[in-house]
Design a protein around this motif. Sequence first.
Motif, PDB file in Angstrom:
ATOM      1  N   GLN A  51     -63.230  17.431 -19.950  1.00 47.33           N
ATOM      2  CA  GLN A  51     -64.315  16.265 -19.804  1.00 47.33           C
ATOM      3  C   GLN A  51     -64.062  15.670 -18.328  1.00 47.33           C
ATOM      4  O   GLN A  51     -63.132  15.624 -17.796  1.00 47.33           O
ATOM      5  N   HIS A 160     -69.429   8.358 -25.734  1.00 48.22           N
ATOM      6  CA  HIS A 160     -69.285   8.499 -24.394  1.00 48.22           C
ATOM      7  C   HIS A 160     -69.264   7.136 -23.253  1.00 48.22           C
ATOM      8  O   HIS A 160     -69.768   7.018 -22.234  1.00 48.22           O
ATOM      9  N   ILE A 190     -68.576  12.564 -19.814  1.00 42.37           N
ATOM     10  CA  ILE A 190     -69.398  13.639 -20.122  1.00 42.37           C
ATOM     11  C   ILE A 190     -68.652  14.945 -20.518  1.00 42.37           C
ATOM     12  O   ILE A 190     -67.500  15.102 -19.923  1.00 42.37           O
TER      13      ILE A 190
END
Length: 190
Positions: A51, A160, A190
């Motif tokens: 990530q 997120h 993300i």
Amino acid sequence: MKVKIVGSLTLLSIVLGAPAVLAQTPEAAPASPGPFAAWAARGGNFGAAGQFAISGELELSVVKQRGGSTTLNIQPALDYFIATNISVGGVVGLAVTSGSPGVTRVLIGGRAGYNLAIAERITLWPTAGLFFEHDSAGTVSGSSTLLRIVAPFLFHPVQHLFVGFGPFVELGLSGGGDRFGLQSVVGGWI
């Protein structure tokens, strides 16, 4: 005598039949999963390997001295989780202090961190890094190297996205002084 035999048989059937009855009793229903359970099961929780986290730290301080001053410090950052909950990243920063003369501070550096889940939507993400700082006040300027440690508690209101608040400390390794305080952070991944 009949009562004793019937009573004994009743007691015997209760003792011998209880385990069978208990075995047939339905188990308590498991706790319902929270709203983050579906994406957490797919590896979508904050801190998963691979990530990217994009964040911005904001610090506002007011110093009351003769004349007083106000400092606004903005530090955008980009971090990458190289393994579950272990991040590396970089930060750039700009701080402007009012006063006579005003001070401009530019900061750039790298950091590493560890994300610690505390609850379903709350994590603690302490980071530590080495930073290069350049200050200029009118015609005077100087540079220093800092060790910066930040430990914000993050709240993840939706998938997120996070907002947080926590302490920081800066230790001047070469030039510059030590600082400490509280700062906020907002970001996403993300």
